[in-house]
Design an enzyme around this catalytic site. Sequence first.
Site, PDB file in Angstrom:
ATOM      1  N   ASP A 263       0.861  -1.176   0.000  1.00 47.75           N
ATOM      2  CA  ASP A 263       0.000   0.000   0.000  1.00 47.75           C
ATOM      3  C   ASP A 263       0.903   1.232   0.000  1.00 47.75           C
ATOM      4  O   ASP A 263       2.122   1.133   0.186  1.00 47.75           O
ATOM      5  CB  ASP A 263      -0.946  -0.014   1.202  1.00 47.75           C
ATOM      6  CG  ASP A 263      -2.257   0.696   0.905  1.00 47.75           C
ATOM      7  OD1 ASP A 263      -2.265   1.627   0.061  1.00 47.75           O
ATOM      8  OD2 ASP A 263      -3.283   0.329   1.502  1.00 47.75           O
ATOM      9  N   GLU A 468     -10.730   6.072   4.545  1.00 50.60           N
ATOM     10  CA  GLU A 468      -9.688   5.549   5.427  1.00 50.60           C
ATOM     11  C   GLU A 468      -9.863   6.058   6.859  1.00 50.60           C
ATOM     12  O   GLU A 468     -10.980   6.155   7.362  1.00 50.60           O
ATOM     13  CB  GLU A 468      -8.309   5.842   4.829  1.00 50.60           C
ATOM     14  CG  GLU A 468      -8.177   5.197   3.436  1.00 50.60           C
ATOM     15  CD  GLU A 468      -6.756   5.088   2.936  1.00 50.60           C
ATOM     16  OE1 GLU A 468      -5.813   4.999   3.755  1.00 50.60           O
ATOM     17  OE2 GLU A 468      -6.578   5.064   1.703  1.00 50.60           O
TER      18      GLU A 468
END
Length: 585
Positions: A263, A468
């Site tokens: 990521d 997120e």
Amino acid sequence: MQRMTLEEKIGQMTQIDRAVASPEIIKRYNIGGVLISPPARMASAEAWMNMTDAFQNGSLSTRLGIPIIIGTDAIHGHNNAYGATIFPHNVGLGATRDPELVKRIGAATALEIRATGIPYTFAPCVAVCRDPRWGRCFESYSEDHKIVQAMTEIIHGLQGEVPANYLKRFPYVNGRTKVAGCAKHFVGDGGTINGIDESNTVIDWNGLHNIHMPAYLDSIRKGVATVMVSYSSWNGRKMHANHDLITGYLKRRLKFKGFVISDSEGIDRITFPPRVNYTYSVQAAIHAGIDMVMVPYTYVEFIDALTSLVKKNVIPLSRINDAVERILRIKFILGLFEYPMADRSLVNELGSQEHRELSREAVRKSLVLLKNGKNSDEPLLPLPKKAQRILVAGSHADNIGNQCGGWTIEWHGRSGNITIGTTILTAVKNTIDPDTEVVYCENPDSEFLKSNNFSYAIVVVGELPYSEYVGDSKDLKIADPGYSTINSVCESVKCVVVVISGRPVVIEPYLRKMDALVAAWLPGTEGQGVADVLFGDYGFTGKLARTWFKTVDQLPMNVGDPHYDPLFPFGYGLTTTPRELIAAQ
């Protein structure tokens, strides 16, 4: 690979951000991948293609001419591109229970991504969200791994159907109208304690294997090209440094042959504070089995650190060769060596009417009717199209950004009419009888409500956009003044409340005041789908793919738990009959 130097190999393992990318940088460092973002606000498809082709020219001018792989976060349509079709987020698609629909959405999304010169998306998210307090819960199809597994059918849409005679569990992408997909985030991202993003998933191997792992098996069977590693930890061990799961299980046990990608800045966060020992982070991540690192800014430091580790024999050359072989394999399967440049014939696919109609269908099928009438024998829905005067209220009634949620135009999304689409207010006006007066007031007071004789009201409220960790929530309340709007309107007028949210939210204290309640999730740009069902052109068919709690004190609470006492259980959803069928009867 036999012709490649160590410098060229490590370059292939490096993905950099568009903000630091240039044809010169790509050529100089033999860069393997670019994380792309819009070249400009409201950029056209042609402008995107000009940018991607310029970057590709940089890679083709290297000694070996290995093309870069350009990737983007297209997770509910090509959501970074202005004017693209924005589909409902996964939380809504899970409520459709329709894998074939999701496959068609994958195919449409692939075309729109390719319409901007991009061959790779970081999707689908196959997380199993076990706590709605998690800020990424809207990216998860369901709390039930079986629904998430079924929805991996989107991979066949994005990448193409794997032929019957093709290699088993081998990556597959069918031509220039398809893109490489990415199953993420490996593994357990949806199971963190209290739903805190990027934190620790505490669960034994059986739990991890039975809840969070199954969708990866399905993804690999369906030929998924890449897998992205999770920021989170499993029982205290950072996934980006977990050799047992990445190399031992994913690559060796499951025989995954695509490449594993980190990521963004994921390897930096192996240590706390992040980057406190960057060389160690590089060593741990590459040893664990990560093949391409989404650096994405400090690429010189990454390249220097990895080069040094290999030259000192800390990381064996065989590990580098494994990574590069996997990366090149996907580039060959994608056809990048034959067709590295954007296909200009696809430019009109971005935001096409056909794709918007598909998204509208998805919206209709995702809506879940939670209440219909204060008495079961007096339903409010479907609403009559012909009335003297109706009220549309609420902060989310005329707001494309709120309707789409996070990962839309910007990382965290943004309120306002940020891209092309149909708001729910506009959809209502498009649907009702021409003689019906529509009054829009975002947050009407009691005097306004008393002075107007409204036949009924549609109240559209919900969460503001987030993504997120920004979306992590302890209270799961809708945005102000949502609850006061519900109270004031529903005390004075017959009302249907439409909740726009990425997860179940606190609603139980207000339920009695409502005549009807609809969970619309984050429907995207095609708000017409909401009006289609509210007014009975189509019936409600959606079923909850998430448990709707009474109070946040109950969380986490998932179907099958011993303390299961929801407001609305998993699988719940009232149905209505379309007006056409009612008339026919």
